[in-house]
Design a protein around this motif. Structure first.
Motif, PDB file in Angstrom:
ATOM      1  N   TYR A   1       0.434   4.634  -2.255  1.00  0.00           N
ATOM      2  CA  TYR A   1       0.174   5.951  -1.696  1.00  0.00           C
ATOM      3  C   TYR A   1       1.219   6.953  -2.155  1.00  0.00           C
TER       4      TYR A   1
ATOM      5  N   LEU B   1      -0.703   8.306   6.761  1.00  0.00           N
ATOM      6  CA  LEU B   1      -1.539   7.291   6.146  1.00  0.00           C
ATOM      7  C   LEU B   1      -1.372   5.946   6.833  1.00  0.00           C
ATOM      8  N   ARG B   2      -0.210   5.746   7.407  1.00  0.00           N
ATOM      9  CA  ARG B   2       0.079   4.430   7.963  1.00  0.00           C
ATOM     10  C   ARG B   2      -0.822   4.129   9.156  1.00  0.00           C
TER      11      ARG B   2
ATOM     12  N   PRO C   1       0.816  -1.211   0.000  1.00  0.00           N
ATOM     13  CA  PRO C   1       0.000   0.000   0.000  1.00  0.00           C
ATOM     14  C   PRO C   1       0.852   1.264   0.000  1.00  0.00           C
ATOM     15  N   ALA C   2       1.931   1.219   0.798  1.00  0.00           N
ATOM     16  CA  ALA C   2       2.775   2.399   0.897  1.00  0.00           C
ATOM     17  C   ALA C   2       3.211   2.874  -0.487  1.00  0.00           C
TER      18      ALA C   2
ATOM     19  N   LEU D   1       3.323   9.839   4.551  1.00  0.00           N
ATOM     20  CA  LEU D   1       2.999   8.472   4.968  1.00  0.00           C
ATOM     21  C   LEU D   1       2.880   8.355   6.486  1.00  0.00           C
TER      22      LEU D   1
END
Lengths: 149, 149
Positions: free
Chosen positions: A37, A145-146, A33-34, A56
DNA sequence: AAGTTTGGACAACTTGGTTGACTACTTTGG
DNA sequence: CCAAAGTAGTCAACCAAGTTGTCCAAACTT
């Protein structure tokens, strides 16, 4: 009814699992996912490693590792910062943009299916509700986001 | 508007961060989300290590580690399974139940603030929408709680 | 020009998971 | 009823993805 964070976590996981499965069906190496993003972030603005880390919600070292991976795999490249000799801009390559496009299509599909399942109006309310809450609690600067586990 | 998973991740993170901060303000050692989820799970049903792992979406070994920590810290204890000599039930101690109660209050506060921020009706729709989607996509068996990163 | 801050890299370490192997017990099916 | 297959739990080795700490060189600050 489960508490909100549980619902959020489960839905996030459910969506992510499906996305991951479909990506593999297509035969595409599923990045984490990272990485996705980061793509989405780079599409909008030029960014340095530090910017990415902030976006992030991780340290610059962790962000650098991700950026290096993406570089190595050909999704991004680094170009010198015009005014700051220390810094580098990380920018998407064509391969990176292609991947993002494909991923976006997949996400659109998933979102469409979600709309079908719970109603387009409900989905719209969900999205607006979450977005509104984020604005309320954080103002302009978004939380990392994490997901913390 | 950000894509759904981004909204989910950010909201999850924002809520979690606040929860964590408040827990620390009270002076309570902030366990990780996983621990809280286990509490909530054990409140409802008796469960073995394997059950816990499945609920969280991790291997039984990882679940065992978490259960052992909770045991060590006095939040749960293990009692023999009545019919299966291999298995053990993990059950909440009073300390565990107290912690859960306090955490529940905190979550209620956060949810109330969320309701105030975006409207109680909107929040209700959000929750119902997510729950409905989960039922749709997974039927009865829920996806793991652990967000994949 | 000196002192502080910042972008980036390198290294050592920590956390929180994984896979694999094994034991003891349980369930299943001929 | 017994042999085969399956399951709960533990131990150990490993791995992934972060962290902190340190450093350099360039950039701001005053």
């Amino acid at each position: 009814m489960e508490p909100v964070p549980v619902l959020l976590a489960m839905t996030y996981r459910a969506l992510g699992d499906q996305f991951h499965d479909r990506l593999r069906q297509i035969g595409l190496e599923p990045l984490r996912p990272a990485h996705g993003y980061v793509f989405r972030f780079l599409e909008e603005k030029r960014a340095t490693t530090v910017d990415i880390g902030q976006h992030l919600g991780v340290t610059k070292q962790a962000a650098a590792k991700i950026a290096n991976e993406l570089d190595e795999w050909g999704y991004v490249l680094k170009e010198p910062h015009p005014t700051d000799k220390r810094a580098q801009y990380v920018t998407l390559t064509t391969k990176g943009r292609d991947y993002l496009k494909l991923a976006d299509n997949l996400w659109s599909d998933l979102e469409a299916e979600m709309a079908e399942a719970i109603g387009a109006d409900t989905l719209a309310t969900v999205k607006q509700g979450l977005a509104a809450y984020l604005r309320h609690v954080r103002g302009e600067d978004r939380p990392g986001l994490r997901p913390i586990w």
